[in-house]
Scaffold this motif. Structure first.
Motif, mmCIF file in Angstrom:
data_model
loop_
_atom_site.group_PDB
_atom_site.id
_atom_site.type_symbol
_atom_site.label_atom_id
_atom_site.label_comp_id
_atom_site.label_asym_id
_atom_site.label_seq_id
_atom_site.Cartn_x
_atom_site.Cartn_y
_atom_site.Cartn_z
ATOM 1 N N GLY A 128 46.166 -32.642 69.163
ATOM 2 C CA GLY A 128 47.108 -31.625 69.629
ATOM 3 C C GLY A 128 47.302 -31.719 71.132
ATOM 4 N N VAL A 129 48.552 -31.857 71.566
ATOM 5 C CA VAL A 129 48.872 -31.980 72.990
ATOM 6 C C VAL A 129 49.482 -30.670 73.483
ATOM 7 C CG1 VAL A 129 50.047 -33.350 74.762
ATOM 8 C CG2 VAL A 129 49.320 -34.441 72.626
ATOM 9 N N VAL A 130 48.954 -30.179 74.595
ATOM 10 C CA VAL A 130 49.366 -28.879 75.134
ATOM 11 C C VAL A 130 49.959 -29.070 76.526
ATOM 12 C CG1 VAL A 130 48.590 -26.539 75.704
ATOM 13 C CG2 VAL A 130 47.393 -27.858 73.920
ATOM 14 N N ASP A 131 51.140 -28.536 76.756
ATOM 15 C CA ASP A 131 51.708 -28.446 78.097
ATOM 16 C C ASP A 131 51.082 -27.210 78.750
ATOM 17 O OD1 ASP A 131 53.366 -27.513 80.254
ATOM 18 O OD2 ASP A 131 54.975 -28.801 79.539
ATOM 19 N N ALA A 132 50.225 -27.438 79.750
ATOM 20 C CA ALA A 132 49.415 -26.353 80.311
ATOM 21 C C ALA A 132 50.264 -25.150 80.734
ATOM 22 C CB ALA A 132 48.606 -26.873 81.501
ATOM 23 N N GLU A 133 51.249 -25.376 81.584
ATOM 24 C CA GLU A 133 52.036 -24.266 82.123
ATOM 25 C C GLU A 133 52.895 -23.616 81.050
ATOM 26 O OE1 GLU A 133 54.697 -23.269 86.097
ATOM 27 O OE2 GLU A 133 54.469 -25.355 85.456
ATOM 28 N N ASP A 165 47.567 -30.594 86.492
ATOM 29 C CA ASP A 165 47.754 -30.645 87.943
ATOM 30 C C ASP A 165 48.777 -29.608 88.413
ATOM 31 O OD1 ASP A 165 49.470 -32.421 86.389
ATOM 32 O OD2 ASP A 165 50.401 -32.973 88.299
ATOM 33 N N LEU A 166 49.514 -29.012 87.477
ATOM 34 C CA LEU A 166 50.562 -28.061 87.832
ATOM 35 C C LEU A 166 50.079 -26.613 87.806
ATOM 36 C CD1 LEU A 166 53.569 -29.615 85.854
ATOM 37 C CD2 LEU A 166 52.923 -29.978 88.248
ATOM 38 N N ILE A 167 48.807 -26.384 87.435
ATOM 39 C CA ILE A 167 48.289 -25.014 87.404
ATOM 40 C C ILE A 167 46.971 -24.944 88.173
ATOM 41 C CG2 ILE A 167 49.414 -24.488 85.211
ATOM 42 C CD1 ILE A 167 46.702 -24.805 83.846
ATOM 43 N N SER A 168 46.608 -23.748 88.609
ATOM 44 C CA SER A 168 45.394 -23.542 89.395
ATOM 45 C C SER A 168 44.152 -23.624 88.502
ATOM 46 C CB SER A 168 45.441 -22.176 90.076
ATOM 47 O OG SER A 168 45.390 -21.138 89.095
ATOM 48 N N GLU A 169 42.976 -23.690 89.134
ATOM 49 C CA GLU A 169 41.724 -23.723 88.378
ATOM 50 C C GLU A 169 41.530 -22.438 87.584
ATOM 51 O OE1 GLU A 169 38.338 -24.744 90.684
ATOM 52 O OE2 GLU A 169 39.149 -26.667 91.368
ATOM 53 N N ASP A 170 41.931 -21.309 88.149
ATOM 54 C CA ASP A 170 41.833 -20.046 87.422
ATOM 55 C C ASP A 170 42.695 -20.070 86.169
ATOM 56 O OD1 ASP A 170 40.080 -19.073 89.280
ATOM 57 O OD2 ASP A 170 41.570 -17.876 90.368
ATOM 58 N N LYS A 171 43.905 -20.609 86.309
ATOM 59 C CA LYS A 171 44.805 -20.717 85.163
ATOM 60 C C LYS A 171 44.249 -21.691 84.124
ATOM 61 C CE LYS A 171 48.408 -18.068 86.209
ATOM 62 N NZ LYS A 171 48.871 -16.974 85.325
ATOM 63 N N ILE A 189 40.166 -31.177 76.163
ATOM 64 C CA ILE A 189 40.137 -32.138 77.263
ATOM 65 C C ILE A 189 41.283 -31.834 78.216
ATOM 66 C CG2 ILE A 189 40.293 -34.576 77.904
ATOM 67 C CD1 ILE A 189 39.197 -35.263 75.143
ATOM 68 N N LEU A 190 40.968 -31.590 79.481
ATOM 69 C CA LEU A 190 41.993 -31.339 80.494
ATOM 70 C C LEU A 190 42.399 -32.647 81.138
ATOM 71 C CD1 LEU A 190 40.504 -28.172 82.268
ATOM 72 C CD2 LEU A 190 41.954 -28.290 80.229
ATOM 73 N N THR A 191 43.701 -32.860 81.289
ATOM 74 C CA THR A 191 44.165 -34.127 81.849
ATOM 75 C C THR A 191 45.534 -33.950 82.498
ATOM 76 O OG1 THR A 191 44.578 -36.465 81.337
ATOM 77 C CG2 THR A 191 45.331 -34.857 79.736
ATOM 78 N N SER A 192 45.978 -35.003 83.151
ATOM 79 C CA SER A 192 47.341 -35.097 83.681
ATOM 80 C C SER A 192 47.900 -36.454 83.294
ATOM 81 C CB SER A 192 47.353 -34.942 85.208
ATOM 82 O OG SER A 192 46.889 -33.653 85.591
ATOM 83 N N TYR A 193 49.193 -36.495 83.013
ATOM 84 C CA TYR A 193 49.878 -37.737 82.640
ATOM 85 C C TYR A 193 49.261 -38.393 81.407
ATOM 86 C CZ TYR A 193 51.702 -37.066 87.344
ATOM 87 O OH TYR A 193 52.274 -36.523 88.466
ATOM 88 N N GLY A 194 48.620 -37.604 80.552
ATOM 89 C CA GLY A 194 48.103 -38.117 79.292
ATOM 90 C C GLY A 194 46.968 -39.106 79.411
#
Length: 308
Positions: A128-133, A165-171, A189-194
């Motif tokens: 499952g892929v999640v767009d953080a923002e 990378d588009l959201i803060s650590e709190d978010k 798993i937290l990541t950027s650009y997959g």
């Protein structure tokens, strides 16, 4: 066809809402798999009739496309046929299915367990892929769309949170807490650009119970528009920037009158456009997906661009 139990084909399903970064993750995942000499094939499902994302991958891996619908609805037989064809060809160890952004994974899992193929393939594993923002702000969408976004993750065996990378650590912590409420059984798993470690993706659990009912994606529709030739660049940019909030995804190919020999690929998700020149001869077609799109209004605006 294969009859050795130890030779069953691995099936991975990459799921996630529109614009979450599934194809970016898939590209990275394939490049890592190929380093292990594993033979991989890809099946891509597009809601429209144009497979934009598959063109990215066709240079490095065999891509089969299932177009004009959703494999979780009326195209399950097409998916079974594609898998059966790959099994019969005996040329793959691993089939990766990228679901369209409005698909429900349960129905795809069921298709992969069809009696015609079930003894030749392993139990499908859902990434499952999640767009953080976008997921944090999912309350902006209709109730049915929000429910679909959550149900896609409920049945996943691992959650890849993209664009962190588009959201803060709190978010980020807020998001992890919300995801744990939706699916507490799986790694996040937290990541950027997959970009993820292939070993982490491979650590699936196969004992998860997936008994959810399918909530159909009511209200989401799509349209396709083909330009007859190059168009005015500024008019198209203005069109992109003024797209209404109910447009969830746009992708396709255009040419501009100031550079008529160059073809641009456009991608648009969550209010953010992305584009670049590509070295391929492709139809000048765009696909728009959204909630209750006013197709006639969008078509009229595109007509004005084409004939201006």
């Amino acid at each position: 066809m294969r009859n050795n139990k130890d030779e069953k084909i691995t099936i991975s399903i990459i799921s996630g809402f529109l614009g979450s970064g599934k194809t970016t993750l898939l590209t990275h995942y394939i490049s890592e798999i190929l380093k292990t000499d594993e033979k991989v094939k890809v099946i891509m499902n597009e809601f429209g009739s144009l497979d934009v994302d598959g063109n990215h991958l066709s240079n490095i891996v065999d891509v089969r496309s299932i177009l004009n619908g959703c494999v979780c609805c009326d195209l399950k037989i097409d998916l079974v046929n594609q898998i059966e064809s790959l099994v019969q060809g005996n040329e793959t160890d691993h089939i990766i299915i990228e679901a369209t952004g409005i698909a429900h994974p349960i129905e795809i899992i069921m298709a992969c367990q069809d009696p015609r193929i079930v003894k030749y393939v392993r139990q499908p594993q859902v990434i499952g892929v999640v767009d953080a923002e976008r997921f944090i702000n999912r309350m902006q969408y209709s109730e049915s769309t929000m429910r679909l976004m959550e149900e896609q993750l409920e049945v996943s065996h691992i959650l890849i949170v993209n664009k962190t990378d588009l959201i803060s650590e709190d978010k980020q912590q807020q998001l992890k807490d919300e995801l744990n409420l939706i699916n507490a059984q799986v790694p996040i798993i937290l990541t950027s650009y997959g970009k993820v470690n292939i070993d982490e993706i491979s650590q699936f659990r196969d004992d998860l119970v997936t008994t959810h009912t399918h909530s159909h994606h009511h209200g989401i529709n799509s349209m396709q528009y083909t330009f007859s030739g190059p168009i005015d660049r500024q008019l198209f940019y203005q069109f992109i920037l003024r797209l209404p909030d109910n447009v969830l995804r746009l992708k396709g190919y255009v040419q501009f009158r100031d550079t008529p020999n160059e073809t641009y690929e456009f991608q648009y998700a969550y209010g953010m456009p992305d584009y670049g020149v590509i070295d391929k001869d492709l139809p000048l077609t765009i696909v728009i997906i959204g909630e209750q799109l006013d197709v006639n209004r969008l078509k009229n605006k595109l007509d004005m661009i084409q004939f201006s």
